[in-house]
Design a protein around this motif. Sequence first.
Motif, PDB file in Angstrom:
ATOM      1  N   PHE A  87       0.818  -1.213   0.000  1.00 55.04           N
ATOM      2  CA  PHE A  87       0.000   0.000   0.000  1.00 55.04           C
ATOM      3  C   PHE A  87       0.852   1.263   0.000  1.00 55.04           C
ATOM      4  O   PHE A  87       0.502   2.259  -0.628  1.00 55.04           O
ATOM      5  CB  PHE A  87      -0.946  -0.010   1.212  1.00 55.04           C
ATOM      6  CG  PHE A  87      -2.203  -0.799   0.980  1.00 55.04           C
ATOM      7  CD1 PHE A  87      -3.338  -0.204   0.457  1.00 55.04           C
ATOM      8  CD2 PHE A  87      -2.249  -2.159   1.267  1.00 55.04           C
ATOM      9  CE1 PHE A  87      -4.499  -0.934   0.231  1.00 55.04           C
ATOM     10  CE2 PHE A  87      -3.389  -2.900   1.050  1.00 55.04           C
ATOM     11  CZ  PHE A  87      -4.525  -2.292   0.524  1.00 55.04           C
ATOM     12  N   THR A  88       1.985   1.230   0.715  1.00 60.63           N
ATOM     13  CA  THR A  88       2.837   2.422   0.798  1.00 60.63           C
ATOM     14  C   THR A  88       3.428   2.766  -0.565  1.00 60.63           C
ATOM     15  O   THR A  88       3.399   3.918  -1.004  1.00 60.63           O
ATOM     16  CB  THR A  88       3.963   2.209   1.823  1.00 60.63           C
ATOM     17  OG1 THR A  88       3.387   1.927   3.102  1.00 60.63           O
ATOM     18  CG2 THR A  88       4.842   3.452   1.932  1.00 60.63           C
ATOM     19  N   ARG A  89       3.976   1.760  -1.248  1.00 62.65           N
ATOM     20  CA  ARG A  89       4.546   2.017  -2.572  1.00 62.65           C
ATOM     21  C   ARG A  89       3.464   2.441  -3.562  1.00 62.65           C
ATOM     22  O   ARG A  89       3.683   3.308  -4.402  1.00 62.65           O
ATOM     23  CB  ARG A  89       5.277   0.774  -3.088  1.00 62.65           C
ATOM     24  CG  ARG A  89       6.590   0.477  -2.368  1.00 62.65           C
ATOM     25  CD  ARG A  89       7.456  -0.484  -3.168  1.00 62.65           C
ATOM     26  NE  ARG A  89       6.817  -1.774  -3.370  1.00 62.65           N
ATOM     27  CZ  ARG A  89       6.928  -2.806  -2.536  1.00 62.65           C
ATOM     28  NH1 ARG A  89       7.640  -2.691  -1.425  1.00 62.65           N
ATOM     29  NH2 ARG A  89       6.338  -3.964  -2.795  1.00 62.65           N
ATOM     30  N   ALA A  90       2.307   1.814  -3.468  1.00 60.96           N
ATOM     31  CA  ALA A  90       1.211   2.188  -4.360  1.00 60.96           C
ATOM     32  C   ALA A  90       0.800   3.639  -4.132  1.00 60.96           C
ATOM     33  O   ALA A  90       0.522   4.378  -5.080  1.00 60.96           O
ATOM     34  CB  ALA A  90       0.019   1.257  -4.137  1.00 60.96           C
ATOM     35  N   ALA A  91       0.754   4.049  -2.849  1.00 60.15           N
ATOM     36  CA  ALA A  91       0.396   5.436  -2.542  1.00 60.15           C
ATOM     37  C   ALA A  91       1.388   6.410  -3.149  1.00 60.15           C
ATOM     38  O   ALA A  91       1.028   7.455  -3.687  1.00 60.15           O
ATOM     39  CB  ALA A  91       0.310   5.617  -1.023  1.00 60.15           C
TER      40      ALA A  91
END
Length: 303
Positions: A18-22
């Motif tokens: 989720f962090t990289r996607a954000a």
Amino acid sequence: MDLRQLEYFVAVAEEQNFTRAAGRVHISQSGVSAQIRRLERELGAELFDRSGRTVTLTVAGSAALEHARTALAAAEAVGQAVGQVTDLIRGRLTVGMVIGCTLTPLFDALAAFHRVHQGVEISLLEDNSDRLIEGVRADVIDLALIGTAGAAPDGLDSLTVISERLVAAVPTGHPLAKQRRVSLRDLVAHPIVCMPSGTGLRAVFDRACAAQSLEPSVALQAGAADAIADLASRGLGVAVLSESMAAGYRERLTARVIDDIETPALLALIWKSTHNPAVRELIVHSRQAFTKLDPARGLSPVP
């Protein structure tokens, strides 16, 4: 559901985090998570298994992924079709650049493109050449400036920008500085400072060593020519650079072409498809920018 939710869904699926996607979609992690939860509620099924270290697709998520990608591609195609009719180009371009590259013509090309097509969102990322090539093949990157050994990657369109020999660069007083000619065998008798694996320059060097069954001692690696030159100037090893890279350090280092490495190191622009009109336009600007390389810096463009 809306297209933004589908974009977030695809980003999380591809990044598995989720962090990289954000970071990829330029909003907060909590924002991505909230939108995914809304999408899941609307669909009545969980799309991701969040129990492990990496986020993985559930059966429902796997079933939805290709449809989400198709919907996003269709939406972008609508904008491009209208743009072509109205003489406007819109959408998004992801441009890759090999780490440590000091050439500015790519930036000139991006600036010229942006002045004409301000409706296109441009993302720029740095990585090693191998991963950039993978990104272009996977349609994650639209166009990339890479280093490669001897030839552009198979199956991709390309524009070779620079083709040049490898050199050994050493400070004054080093034994190799006193030789008029340097062979690969001369070179590997000393510690080496060079680019890391995954770069075009390193690929040229490693293949040449393997062809002669030589095992160099790579003492230090760095992704930027400045760092390699600094390390070599301090006597920590012989710098392996391209001719144009070494030209910028003439005051500190003596460069000798490595006679028996005949395969050139290439710097090339690569792309997979020109169906996207924005890619076509950026290629035009790139061709113009890279024909203006400065001979005084030792940079010789390839026609």
